[in-house]
Design a protein around this motif. Structure first.
Motif, PDB file in Angstrom:
ATOM      1  N   TYR A  91      41.088  44.540  47.065  1.00 53.00           N
ATOM      2  CA  TYR A  91      40.227  44.686  46.470  1.00 53.00           C
ATOM      3  C   TYR A  91      39.783  46.452  46.884  1.00 53.00           C
ATOM      4  O   TYR A  91      38.970  47.035  46.530  1.00 53.00           O
ATOM      5  CB  TYR A  91      38.924  44.000  46.721  1.00 53.00           C
ATOM      6  CG  TYR A  91      39.254  42.525  46.308  1.00 53.00           C
ATOM      7  CD1 TYR A  91      38.806  42.020  45.012  1.00 53.00           C
ATOM      8  CD2 TYR A  91      39.510  41.899  47.253  1.00 53.00           C
ATOM      9  CE1 TYR A  91      38.902  41.005  44.696  1.00 53.00           C
ATOM     10  CE2 TYR A  91      39.644  40.322  46.974  1.00 53.00           C
ATOM     11  CZ  TYR A  91      39.305  39.980  45.439  1.00 53.00           C
ATOM     12  OH  TYR A  91      39.394  38.679  45.150  1.00 53.00           O
TER      13      TYR A  91
ATOM     14  N   ASN B 272      29.194  40.037  49.533  1.00 56.21           N
ATOM     15  CA  ASN B 272      30.455  39.326  49.370  1.00 56.21           C
ATOM     16  C   ASN B 272      30.970  39.169  47.812  1.00 56.21           C
ATOM     17  O   ASN B 272      31.824  38.639  47.339  1.00 56.21           O
ATOM     18  CB  ASN B 272      30.478  37.898  49.621  1.00 56.21           C
ATOM     19  CG  ASN B 272      30.160  37.799  51.172  1.00 56.21           C
ATOM     20  OD1 ASN B 272      30.806  38.068  52.015  1.00 56.21           O
ATOM     21  ND2 ASN B 272      29.049  37.034  51.652  1.00 56.21           N
ATOM     22  N   ASP B 273      30.606  40.595  47.027  1.00 58.26           N
ATOM     23  CA  ASP B 273      30.936  40.629  45.682  1.00 58.26           C
ATOM     24  C   ASP B 273      32.273  41.550  45.990  1.00 58.26           C
ATOM     25  O   ASP B 273      32.200  42.721  45.863  1.00 58.26           O
ATOM     26  CB  ASP B 273      30.213  41.195  44.691  1.00 58.26           C
ATOM     27  CG  ASP B 273      30.459  41.236  43.436  1.00 58.26           C
ATOM     28  OD1 ASP B 273      31.812  41.011  43.259  1.00 58.26           O
ATOM     29  OD2 ASP B 273      29.710  41.871  42.414  1.00 58.26           O
TER      30      ASP B 273
ATOM     31  N   THR C  82      34.740  42.323  44.233  1.00 64.09           N
ATOM     32  CA  THR C  82      35.126  43.509  43.311  1.00 64.09           C
ATOM     33  C   THR C  82      34.417  44.811  43.170  1.00 64.09           C
ATOM     34  O   THR C  82      34.747  45.737  42.795  1.00 64.09           O
ATOM     35  CB  THR C  82      34.900  42.633  41.779  1.00 64.09           C
ATOM     36  OG1 THR C  82      33.255  42.218  41.588  1.00 64.09           O
ATOM     37  CG2 THR C  82      35.400  41.223  41.600  1.00 64.09           C
ATOM     38  N   GLN C  83      33.180  44.594  44.029  1.00 65.07           N
ATOM     39  CA  GLN C  83      32.494  45.907  44.320  1.00 65.07           C
ATOM     40  C   GLN C  83      33.003  46.778  45.226  1.00 65.07           C
ATOM     41  O   GLN C  83      32.725  47.767  45.486  1.00 65.07           O
ATOM     42  CB  GLN C  83      30.970  45.735  44.497  1.00 65.07           C
ATOM     43  CG  GLN C  83      30.182  44.954  43.445  1.00 65.07           C
ATOM     44  CD  GLN C  83      30.057  45.875  42.063  1.00 65.07           C
ATOM     45  OE1 GLN C  83      29.569  46.676  42.489  1.00 65.07           O
ATOM     46  NE2 GLN C  83      30.343  45.549  41.174  1.00 65.07           N
TER      47      GLN C  83
ATOM     48  N   PRO D 277      22.928  42.900  48.952  1.00 67.13           N
ATOM     49  CA  PRO D 277      24.008  41.864  48.337  1.00 67.13           C
ATOM     50  C   PRO D 277      25.038  41.786  49.125  1.00 67.13           C
ATOM     51  O   PRO D 277      25.504  42.528  50.016  1.00 67.13           O
ATOM     52  CB  PRO D 277      24.361  42.723  47.188  1.00 67.13           C
ATOM     53  CG  PRO D 277      23.828  44.296  47.377  1.00 67.13           C
ATOM     54  CD  PRO D 277      22.774  44.131  48.331  1.00 67.13           C
TER      55      PRO D 277
ATOM     56  N   HIS E 121      32.205  33.607  52.308  1.00 68.31           N
ATOM     57  CA  HIS E 121      32.175  34.632  50.963  1.00 68.31           C
ATOM     58  C   HIS E 121      31.498  33.946  49.974  1.00 68.31           C
ATOM     59  O   HIS E 121      31.568  34.677  48.845  1.00 68.31           O
ATOM     60  CB  HIS E 121      33.864  34.905  50.690  1.00 68.31           C
ATOM     61  CG  HIS E 121      34.572  35.949  51.598  1.00 68.31           C
ATOM     62  ND1 HIS E 121      35.710  36.374  51.375  1.00 68.31           N
ATOM     63  CD2 HIS E 121      33.926  36.596  52.599  1.00 68.31           C
ATOM     64  CE1 HIS E 121      35.810  37.208  52.394  1.00 68.31           C
ATOM     65  NE2 HIS E 121      34.976  37.266  53.167  1.00 68.31           N
ATOM     66  N   SER E 122      30.822  32.892  50.009  1.00 62.20           N
ATOM     67  CA  SER E 122      30.216  32.299  49.015  1.00 62.20           C
ATOM     68  C   SER E 122      28.687  32.815  49.075  1.00 62.20           C
ATOM     69  O   SER E 122      27.981  32.753  47.929  1.00 62.20           O
ATOM     70  CB  SER E 122      30.139  30.825  49.270  1.00 62.20           C
ATOM     71  OG  SER E 122      29.663  30.167  50.298  1.00 62.20           O
TER      72      SER E 122
ATOM     73  N   ARG F 112      25.914  35.392  48.627  1.00 63.76           N
ATOM     74  CA  ARG F 112      25.533  36.216  47.646  1.00 63.76           C
ATOM     75  C   ARG F 112      24.391  37.387  48.002  1.00 63.76           C
ATOM     76  O   ARG F 112      24.452  38.462  47.541  1.00 63.76           O
ATOM     77  CB  ARG F 112      25.196  35.741  46.392  1.00 63.76           C
ATOM     78  CG  ARG F 112      26.497  34.955  45.516  1.00 63.76           C
ATOM     79  CD  ARG F 112      27.552  36.168  45.354  1.00 63.76           C
ATOM     80  NE  ARG F 112      28.852  35.632  44.958  1.00 63.76           N
ATOM     81  CZ  ARG F 112      29.857  35.530  45.568  1.00 63.76           C
ATOM     82  NH1 ARG F 112      29.706  36.232  46.695  1.00 63.76           N
ATOM     83  NH2 ARG F 112      31.019  35.265  45.178  1.00 63.76           N
ATOM     84  N   SER F 113      23.795  36.915  49.095  1.00 59.17           N
ATOM     85  CA  SER F 113      22.767  37.968  49.638  1.00 59.17           C
ATOM     86  C   SER F 113      22.408  37.528  50.986  1.00 59.17           C
ATOM     87  O   SER F 113      22.296  36.458  51.272  1.00 59.17           O
ATOM     88  CB  SER F 113      21.563  38.032  48.630  1.00 59.17           C
ATOM     89  OG  SER F 113      20.768  37.111  48.579  1.00 59.17           O
TER      90      SER F 113
ATOM     91  N   LEU G 268      26.792  46.953  50.641  1.00 57.81           N
ATOM     92  CA  LEU G 268      27.362  45.753  50.430  1.00 57.81           C
ATOM     93  C   LEU G 268      27.988  45.174  51.811  1.00 57.81           C
ATOM     94  O   LEU G 268      28.540  45.669  52.327  1.00 57.81           O
ATOM     95  CB  LEU G 268      28.650  45.830  49.440  1.00 57.81           C
ATOM     96  CG  LEU G 268      29.307  44.924  49.160  1.00 57.81           C
ATOM     97  CD1 LEU G 268      28.455  43.512  48.387  1.00 57.81           C
ATOM     98  CD2 LEU G 268      30.844  45.058  48.420  1.00 57.81           C
TER      99      LEU G 268
END
Length: 295
Positions: A83, A53-54, A56-57, A51, A33-34, A36-37, A27
């Motif tokens: 997080y 900037n998720d 939550t992961q 992937p 942070h916008s 996504r990959s 990750l």
């Protein structure tokens, strides 16, 4: 294993692609942070889609490797605090010393580790990274309370299998001081003279190089480090030779009009020298010149 990498510069990209190549989940955390990959190709191989900037992961990662510059450490990880599970080992891999000392007390609940590497990487473009030098990576405790646990041992084994050689170092400060001395000599000089590392071995630079090494040695001795002057000199000049065709990170920062890591490299040495009452006029001069170039 699932591994988060904060900072996808040259070293971060190298680790991301090597870990992905070895079959691990990666990750990426980038400045934007916008995003996504990200797509990165290692050397001449096909691109990896990673992937990004998720946040939550992050809680499902086994470890987080922070590869941003020392000047960016605080800014990069502060937004991630909520997080991260408190038992996730955080491994900081950057030039210079003192960056973690600026973190707020809330980070004391996390296991924090410092790393230093002689692996070399270069990003000719945002979507490609080249592995330009084979080396080793040492990991050790930031605080005396942190130890080599079974959890961390398995993480080191994974990292070692992806980008060898990775080893635990009981006295990581010794390795960090040696790397600091190397950076204090090579980085500012190559930035000021806009030359490759190996060019510092030319006769016209030898007096300045030797004076800088001598001042480093005095400060290191006062700080409890034990290499002899001849040993330190040999080590630094061997690095100049081994990385002769490389441009230092500080050279690249000045060339691209970016902020350098001089505050955590040369200024750290200067502050330590002041603490022990040691004069380091040659490093002071380089520090001031790099600051002028930054401006």
């Amino acid at each position: 294993m699932k591994i988060g990498i904060v900072g996808i510069g040259a070293l971060g990209s190298l680790w991301a692609t090597k870990l992905k190549q070895a079959g691990h989940d990666v990750l990426a955390i980038t400045r934007d942070h916008s995003q996504r990959s990200i797509a990165i190709a290692l050397d001449e191989q096909a691109e990896f889609e990673i992937p990004a900037n998720d946040l939550t992961q992050l809680s499902t990662c086994q470890t987080i490797i922070i590869t941003v510059k020392s000047t960016q450490v605080k800014q990069a990880i502060e937004p991630l605090f909520d997080y991260l599970a408190s038992n996730i080992p955080l491994i900081f891999l950057h030039n210079g010393m003192g960056a973690l000392d600026q973190l707020s007390d809330q980070w004391n609940q996390h296991p924090l580790f410092l790393a230093t590497t002689t692996q070399a990487a270069f990003k000719p473009s945002s979507q490609q990274v080249k592995h330009t030098g084979i080396g080793q990576t040492l990991i050790g405790a930031y605080r005396e309370t942190e130890k080599l646990t079974a959890q961390l041992e398995s993480i080191i084994q994974v990292l070692d299998s992806a980008l060898p050689k990775v080893m635990w170092h009981n006295q990581i400060n010794d390795a960090l001081w040696k790397k600091l001395a190397i950076n204090c000599v090579i980085n500012p000089m190559t930035a000021i003279y806009q030359c490759k590392n190996g060019e510092l071995l030319q006769p016209q630079y030898q007096t300045e190089v030797d004076n800088l090494i001598n001042e480093c040695h005095q400060v290191m001795q006062a700080a409890g480090q034990s290499p002899s002057l001849s040993e330190l000199s040999t080590t630094i000049k061997q690095v100049m030779l081994a990385t002769g065709d490389n441009f230092s990170s500080m050279h690249q920062d000045i060339h691209h009009q970016r902020t350098t890591e001089i505050d955590f490299i040369t200024e750290f040495l200067i502050k330590q020298a002041q603490r022990y009452g040691i004069e380091v006029p040659n490093h002071q001069r380089l520090f001031q010149k790099v600051k002028q170039l930054e401006e």
